[in-house]
Each structure stands twice: as structure tokens, then as C-alpha cells.
Write a protein that holds these residues in place. Structure first.
Motif, PDB file in Angstrom:
ATOM      1  N   GLY A 292       0.814  -1.209   0.000  1.00 52.63           N
ATOM      2  CA  GLY A 292       0.000   0.000   0.000  1.00 52.63           C
ATOM      3  C   GLY A 292       0.849   1.261   0.000  1.00 52.63           C
ATOM      4  N   LYS A 293       0.327   2.309  -0.642  1.00 55.10           N
ATOM      5  CA  LYS A 293       1.038   3.585  -0.725  1.00 55.10           C
ATOM      6  C   LYS A 293       0.307   4.699   0.016  1.00 55.10           C
ATOM      7  N   LEU A 294      -0.810   4.367   0.646  1.00 52.37           N
ATOM      8  CA  LEU A 294      -1.574   5.382   1.360  1.00 52.37           C
ATOM      9  C   LEU A 294      -0.977   5.587   2.745  1.00 52.37           C
ATOM     10  N   THR A 295      -0.713   6.836   3.080  1.00 48.51           N
ATOM     11  CA  THR A 295      -0.069   7.141   4.360  1.00 48.51           C
ATOM     12  C   THR A 295      -0.937   8.005   5.262  1.00 48.51           C
ATOM     13  N   THR A 296      -2.058   8.520   4.751  1.00 48.36           N
ATOM     14  CA  THR A 296      -2.918   9.395   5.555  1.00 48.36           C
ATOM     15  C   THR A 296      -4.366   8.967   5.417  1.00 48.36           C
ATOM     16  N   ALA A 297      -5.175   9.360   6.408  1.00 44.79           N
ATOM     17  CA  ALA A 297      -6.605   9.076   6.344  1.00 44.79           C
ATOM     18  C   ALA A 297      -7.251   9.822   5.192  1.00 44.79           C
ATOM     19  N   GLY A 298      -6.764  11.029   4.912  1.00 45.45           N
ATOM     20  CA  GLY A 298      -7.293  11.782   3.789  1.00 45.45           C
ATOM     21  C   GLY A 298      -7.011  11.101   2.459  1.00 45.45           C
ATOM     22  N   GLY A 299      -5.826  10.513   2.337  1.00 46.00           N
ATOM     23  CA  GLY A 299      -5.498   9.789   1.112  1.00 46.00           C
ATOM     24  C   GLY A 299      -6.386   8.580   0.917  1.00 46.00           C
ATOM     25  N   LEU A 300      -6.714   7.891   2.012  1.00 47.47           N
ATOM     26  CA  LEU A 300      -7.616   6.751   1.923  1.00 47.47           C
ATOM     27  C   LEU A 300      -9.015   7.202   1.495  1.00 47.47           C
ATOM     28  N   ALA A 301      -9.501   8.282   2.090  1.00 42.97           N
ATOM     29  CA  ALA A 301     -10.823   8.783   1.719  1.00 42.97           C
ATOM     30  C   ALA A 301     -10.874   9.186   0.247  1.00 42.97           C
ATOM     31  N   TRP A 302      -9.823   9.832  -0.227  1.00 40.02           N
ATOM     32  CA  TRP A 302      -9.777  10.220  -1.645  1.00 40.02           C
ATOM     33  C   TRP A 302      -9.760   8.990  -2.544  1.00 40.02           C
ATOM     34  N   ARG A 303      -8.994   7.980  -2.147  1.00 40.28           N
ATOM     35  CA  ARG A 303      -8.928   6.759  -2.948  1.00 40.28           C
ATOM     36  C   ARG A 303     -10.289   6.076  -3.017  1.00 40.28           C
ATOM     37  N   LEU A 304     -11.044   6.107  -1.925  1.00 33.51           N
ATOM     38  CA  LEU A 304     -12.343   5.449  -1.898  1.00 33.51           C
ATOM     39  C   LEU A 304     -13.402   6.220  -2.681  1.00 33.51           C
ATOM     40  N   GLN A 305     -13.283   7.549  -2.713  1.00 29.03           N
ATOM     41  CA  GLN A 305     -14.372   8.349  -3.256  1.00 29.03           C
ATOM     42  C   GLN A 305     -14.028   9.092  -4.544  1.00 29.03           C
ATOM     43  N   ARG A 306     -12.823   8.940  -5.045  1.00 28.50           N
ATOM     44  CA  ARG A 306     -12.433   9.740  -6.207  1.00 28.50           C
ATOM     45  C   ARG A 306     -13.243   9.393  -7.454  1.00 28.50           C
ATOM     46  N   GLY A 307     -13.563   8.118  -7.642  1.00 25.22           N
ATOM     47  CA  GLY A 307     -14.330   7.729  -8.822  1.00 25.22           C
ATOM     48  C   GLY A 307     -15.717   8.354  -8.814  1.00 25.22           C
ATOM     49  N   THR A 308     -16.358   8.326  -7.651  1.00 28.83           N
ATOM     50  CA  THR A 308     -17.685   8.927  -7.530  1.00 28.83           C
ATOM     51  C   THR A 308     -17.629  10.426  -7.782  1.00 28.83           C
ATOM     52  N   LEU A 309     -16.651  11.092  -7.191  1.00 30.33           N
ATOM     53  CA  LEU A 309     -16.538  12.537  -7.351  1.00 30.33           C
ATOM     54  C   LEU A 309     -16.280  12.915  -8.811  1.00 30.33           C
ATOM     55  N   LEU A 310     -15.389  12.213  -9.459  1.00 29.11           N
ATOM     56  CA  LEU A 310     -15.092  12.532 -10.853  1.00 29.11           C
ATOM     57  C   LEU A 310     -16.303  12.292 -11.746  1.00 29.11           C
ATOM     58  N   GLY A 311     -17.085  11.245 -11.436  1.00 31.38           N
ATOM     59  CA  GLY A 311     -18.298  10.998 -12.209  1.00 31.38           C
ATOM     60  C   GLY A 311     -19.309  12.130 -12.054  1.00 31.38           C
ATOM     61  N   TRP A 312     -19.516  12.568 -10.805  1.00 31.68           N
ATOM     62  CA  TRP A 312     -20.424  13.691 -10.570  1.00 31.68           C
ATOM     63  C   TRP A 312     -19.912  14.959 -11.257  1.00 31.68           C
ATOM     64  N   ALA A 313     -18.610  15.203 -11.156  1.00 32.24           N
ATOM     65  CA  ALA A 313     -18.054  16.422 -11.740  1.00 32.24           C
ATOM     66  C   ALA A 313     -18.255  16.450 -13.253  1.00 32.24           C
ATOM     67  N   GLY A 314     -17.957  15.331 -13.913  1.00 34.70           N
ATOM     68  CA  GLY A 314     -18.149  15.276 -15.364  1.00 34.70           C
ATOM     69  C   GLY A 314     -19.611  15.425 -15.755  1.00 34.70           C
ATOM     70  N   GLY A 315     -20.499  14.794 -14.996  1.00 34.78           N
ATOM     71  CA  GLY A 315     -21.920  14.904 -15.289  1.00 34.78           C
ATOM     72  C   GLY A 315     -22.435  16.325 -15.127  1.00 34.78           C
ATOM     73  N   PHE A 316     -21.992  17.023 -14.082  1.00 38.86           N
ATOM     74  CA  PHE A 316     -22.430  18.404 -13.863  1.00 38.86           C
ATOM     75  C   PHE A 316     -21.915  19.327 -14.962  1.00 38.86           C
ATOM     76  N   LEU A 317     -20.693  19.115 -15.405  1.00 39.17           N
ATOM     77  CA  LEU A 317     -20.160  19.956 -16.470  1.00 39.17           C
ATOM     78  C   LEU A 317     -20.957  19.788 -17.758  1.00 39.17           C
ATOM     79  N   LEU A 318     -21.214  18.542 -18.143  1.00 39.31           N
ATOM     80  CA  LEU A 318     -21.969  18.292 -19.377  1.00 39.31           C
ATOM     81  C   LEU A 318     -23.403  18.796 -19.261  1.00 39.31           C
ATOM     82  N   ALA A 319     -24.044  18.542 -18.120  1.00 37.96           N
ATOM     83  CA  ALA A 319     -25.419  19.023 -17.941  1.00 37.96           C
ATOM     84  C   ALA A 319     -25.469  20.540 -17.957  1.00 37.96           C
ATOM     85  N   GLY A 320     -24.454  21.197 -17.376  1.00 35.64           N
ATOM     86  CA  GLY A 320     -24.408  22.650 -17.397  1.00 35.64           C
ATOM     87  C   GLY A 320     -24.331  23.192 -18.806  1.00 35.64           C
ATOM     88  N   ILE A 321     -23.534  22.559 -19.648  1.00 37.38           N
ATOM     89  CA  ILE A 321     -23.423  22.999 -21.038  1.00 37.38           C
ATOM     90  C   ILE A 321     -24.767  22.861 -21.759  1.00 37.38           C
TER      91      ILE A 321
END
Length: 538
Positions: A292-321
Motif C-alpha cells: 500500500g502507498k496510502l499514508t494518511t486518512a485523507g489519502g484513503l478517503a480520496w482513494r475510496l471516493q475519487r471515482g464517484t466525485l469525478l463521475g459527478w463532476a463530469g456529469g455536472f459539467l456536461l449538464a451545465g453545457i
């Protein structure tokens, strides 16, 4: 395969003649677990549709006004993409035009939550292994989940039918069946997806993605034709619900199409369920690195939730356009109809109509972003109940640091998705980028407030953490249909979004923004304090 899973598989093979054994008991268990959630969903969806009668009768009290509304709305491609074409200018026909699509979407969301909750989520937490070790048939859990979804959607259909029967029994029944049938159809979609992935969160996301694609196909198809006959519309189950044409010359054969599609998907789900072991899936989770390369609790949270966040971000950008491109035609959408203009102004403030439309879209993005924020905060509850949080907290990681990592993703992610929504609106509209993105960011304090409520529930009463979804859903309902129904100001102010300034507009009102930000901070502090004091769930 674990020893329990092996025992389960052996017991299931011995009970091959009784694959549905225990289904009734599991249905009763599911209804008991959802005894608060299901009535709220049913009442919100049904009341949203039925309450439209009184509002439309007040706004359009003559046949001439209704005919003018139907003509102006159907003539504009932007508005057709939102609501679909108007098939009849009676009160019942206008109710079906205004609410059928969104009611069908909400029924689909309710159904996917029910099915994933009682199938994949049960397996992910390990409870299904324990249940399956008793006299429970191999396909009983899936059957119980689908029956629970059918019961909920039947209640929705009955409520809509009863509430609209005064406008015509045939049309009311058709609309009820269209909404309820769409919900059942997406329940079977969720049942298939639950067999494919090991994660309940991924299963919900994938099914929601299918629902989003169905909505986009319907919107694109309706924008290109005035009668719902586009190929794109017919490729979408949401388009099928619309083409039932309740109160507009009902097409009963479309109901049979929805039922047939649901039946086919149900067969696929049952086939897949019979070919895998409990806890396994056809798309297994990719193993992580050896070290494992995760050394912080914040890094673990980002690893767990980054896919969801990026999906929401892309969807909001396209819907906004997409929605930004509609803003220029806002005046054409409502034409000279004063009532429709007033609805948009109630949603977006008393500024120019184009700004009012943009403000309404900004408010809609804020309401939807609240679902992301609440889900991101409650990810901690999922980590705790699945017993993944305990090993992390057993090391040199404090509870506050662990929670702070997830909160940083939730609260910072809210800023990101709203910023991208504003940028998309500005790009699509070709308007003032700083003003529109600033308007989008003005929604953030209200979103943070609802996230703070979810955190407080999780920290103080973890068994009631799911109520955070109910709070967000109530605010979504108030913001979505409240202005159109002309609800009293006191009711609309129950939502934090009701206190925000309507931007872009002539001026910025800072006090409510600052007060909501302070309230969000207080809720977070109270939630963290409660979390530090209580024991972890086992």
C-alpha cells in the motif's frame, strides 16, 4: 470461497426444488427495515403528481389558457427536452405533461435503492451469508427485493390513480401504471447490475448511470420531434412512460412493452443469480497493489471516493453545457404566458427572464449536489457498518482525522461540482463566466448544511443515518415542484435553499449565505463531537 459460502452453496443445492423458500419472511423483513423510507418515497412521488391538479386549475382556469399553454410549450424544443410534448390540454393532460417524466425518474431511483439495499448491500455486509445458512432458497433474497419494489411502485400507482381519477379514470390509471411500471422496470435493471459488481455503491452508481442515459435519450428525442415519435425517445424507458399518453388517447400497448421489458430483465437477473456464489460477482473488484502507498486518512478517503466525485463532476459539467444552451431561448419558452413567466421567476428571482432561467438551473444543480454531499458523508457509515473502519482506527489514526478525510472530499467535492456546473452553464450560454460560476457557488452553503445534518445524524444516532437521505429528498421535492405549485413561503423556507439569493441577479445578499455557512460549521462540529464519544457499530 469462505466456509460459510461453501455451506450455503451446498444447502442451496440440496434445496434445489425450493429455490424460493423463505421469500415471504424476507419480504416482511425488508418492509420492516424500510417502514420509514418507503412511505416517504411513495407519498412524495404520489403527492407531487396529484397536487399538480390544484395548481394548474388555478393558473389555467379556462380552456383557452390551457390551449395556449399547450401550444407554446410544445412549440419550443428546449422545453420539450425538459418535460416532453403536450398530448392533451385538459387538466389531466397537463398534469401528465408536467409531472409524468419526473415521477417516473423518482420511481426508478426509489426502486434501484430498494433492490440494491436488499441484495448486493446485504451480501457486501456479510448478512446474506448468515441468512442463507438457514432454510432460505437460492433465489429468495432477489425475489424478496423485487417484490418489495413492486409493492412500493404499486402503492405509487394506486395513489396517482386515486388522486387523478376525478380528471378521468382511464387517464389516471394509465399515468399510475406508467410511473409504477417504470419503477419496476428499473428495479429489474438494478437486479441485473447487482449480480455484476461486488460493491453496493457501484451497483447504485451503474444503475443511476443507466437511468441518466435513459433521461438524456428521451430529452434528445423529444427536442427533435413534437409528438414523442423520435427513435431516441423510443430507445428510453422514460420515453415509454411518456408515450403511454395518459389523458391524451391512452396507448395501453406501451404498458405491455414496459411489462415485457421488465420480465426479460427479471429472467436475466434470476439466471445470473443462479450462477454465482454469495458475495461474488461477474465483475470482481480489481485487486490493489501488493504494498500500500496510502499514508494518511485523507489519502484513503480520496482513494475510496475519487471515482464517484469525478463521475459527478463530469456529469455536472456536461449538464451545465446542455442547460446553458437553453438559456438564450428562455423568453421563447414561455412566450407571453404570464403564469409560466411567474413560475420561472419564483424559481429564479425577479430578475430578467434569462437570468431567472439560469438561476432556476443553478438552484436545480444545488439540489442535486446535495445528494452527492449526503452520500459522500454517509460513506463513513458504510465503512463503519462493513467493519472496514475499525481496523483503520485501531492504528495510529484518530477518529477526527479519519472523518476529516471523508469530509474534505464531501465538502471540497461540492465546491468542485458546483464550480463545474456554473462553468458549463456559462459555456453553453456564452454568458458572463464569473457571474454564473459565482451564482453556482452561492448554493454551496445550503448543500453544506444538508451534509452537516447527515454528519450529525451519523455521529449521534448512527442507526438513523439514512434519514439524511430523507432530509435531502424533502428539500429536493420542495425546490423541484414547490415553485410550480405556488407553495406558501413558510413551506419553501423549510429548505436551506429557500433562503439563498437568486443569482445571477441584480445583487448579492450575503447575510443568509454567511448564516448557512455558520450553521454548516456548527452541525459539523456537533457531528464530530458526537462521533468521538460513541462506540463503533459492530
Amino acid at each position: 470461497m469462505t466456509a460459510v459460502a461453501q455451506t450455503t452453496a451446498l444447502a442451496s443445492s440440496r434445496r434445489g426444488a425450493r429455490p424460493l423458500a423463505g421469500t415471504g419472511t424476507l419480504v416482511r423483513l425488508a418492509l420492516r427495515r424500510d417502514r420509514l423510507m418507503l412511505p416517504i418515497w411513495v407519498v412524495v412521488i404520489g403527492a407531487m403528481v396529484v397536487s399538480g391538479v390544484g395548481s394548474l386549475q388555478t393558473l389555467y382556469d379556462t380552456a383557452a389558457k390551457r390551449a395556449q399553454l399547450a401550444e407554446s410549450m410544445s412549440a419550443n424544443s428546449s422545453l420539450r427536452s425538459l418535460y416532453g410534448p403536450v398530448f392533451d390540454d385538459s387538466i389531466g393532460g397537463l398534469v401528465a405533461w408536467r409531472f409524468a417524466t419526473f415521477a417516473a425518474v423518482l420511481a426508478a431511483v426509489m426502486s434501484l435503492i430498494i433492490v440494491v439495499r436488499h441484495t448486493r448491500e446485504e451480501e457486501e455486509t456479510g448478512r446474506q451469508e448468515l441468512i442463507s445458512s438457514a432454510m432460505v432458497g437460492r433465489r429468495a433474497p432477489l425475489t424478496a427485493a423485487l417484490l418489495t419494489a413492486v409493492i412500493a411502485n404499486t402503492a405509487v400507482a394506486l395513489l396517482i390513480t386515486a388522486g387523478l381519477s376525478g380528471q378521468g379514470v382511464s387517464g389516471a390509471l394509465a399515468l399510475g401504471l406508467a410511473v409504477g411500471g417504470t419503477g419496476v422496470l428499473f428495479a429489474t435493471t438494478a437486479a441485473i447490475v447487482a449480480q455484476l459488481t461486488e460493491s453496493a455503491r457501484t451497483a447504485k452508481g451503474m444503475t443511476a448511470g443507466v437511468l441518466g442515459l435513459a433521461f438524456v435519450l428521451r430529452a434528445a428525442g423529444d427536442a427533435s420531434t413534437v409528438d414523442g415519435s423520435s427513435v431516441l425517445t423510443w430507445l428510453s424507458p422514460i420515453g415509454w412512460a411518456e408515450n403511454v399518453r395518459a389523458f391524451g388517447g391512452e396507448r395501453w400497448w406501451v404498458i405491455l412493452l414496459i411489462a415485457a421489458a421488465g420480465g426479460v430483465q427479471g429472467v436475466i437477473a434470476y439466471t445470473l443469480a443462479g450462477r454465482r456464489d454469495v458475495g461474488m460477482s461477474f465483475l470482481p473488484t480489481r485487486p490493489g497493489p501488493t504494498e500500500g502507498k496510502l499514508t494518511t486518512a485523507g489519502g484513503l478517503a480520496w482513494r475510496l471516493q475519487r471515482g464517484t466525485l469525478l463521475g459527478w463532476a463530469g456529469g455536472f459539467l456536461l449538464a451545465g453545457i446542455v442547460f446553458g444552451g437553453m438559456a438564450s431561448g428562455a423568453a421563447d419558452m414561455v412566450g407571453d404566458n404570464e403564469q409560466a413567466t411567474e413560475i420561472f421567476r419564483r424559481m429564479g428571482g425577479q430578475s430578467a427572464l434569462t437570468d431567472a432561467f439560469l438561476a432556476a438551473m443553478v438552484g436545480m444543480f444545488g439540489l442535486i449536489a446535495a445528494l452527492y454531499a449526503v452520500g459522500s458523508v454517509l460513506r463513513m457509515h458504510g465503512e463503519e457498518t462493513s467493519q472496514r473502519a475499525e481496523p483503520v482506527l485501531a492504528n495510529a489514526v484518530g477518529r477526527t482525522a479519519w472523518a476529516a478525510g471523508h469530509l474534505a472530499v464531501a465538502f471540497g467535492g461540492t465546491v468542485l461540482v458546483m464550480l463545474l456546473a456554473g462553468a458549463g452553464l456559462a459555456l453553453g450560454h456564452g454568458g458572463d463566466l464569473p457571474a454564473i460560476t459565482g451564482a453556482a457557488l452561492s448554493q454551496v452553503p445550503a448543500v453544506w448544511t444538508l451534509a452537516g445534518v447527515a454528519l450529525l445524524l451519523y455521529g449521534a444516532v448512527p442507526r438513523a443515518a439514512a434519514a439524511g437521505w430523507a432530509v435531502a429528498g424533502l428539500c429536493l421535492a420542495l425546490g423541484w415542484v414547490g415553485p410550480a405549485l405556488d407553495l406558501p413561503r413558510a413551506v419553501l423556507d423549510l429548505s436551506p435553499f429557500g433562503h439563498l439569493p437568486k443569482l445571477p441577479g441584480p445583487r448579492m445578499d450575503w447575510p443568509p449565505v454567511l448564516l448557512l455557512t455558520a450553521l454548516a460549521v456548527a452541525l459539523v462540529a456537533a457531528g464530530l463531537a458526537a462521533f468521538r464519544r460513541r462506540d463503533l457499530q459492530t
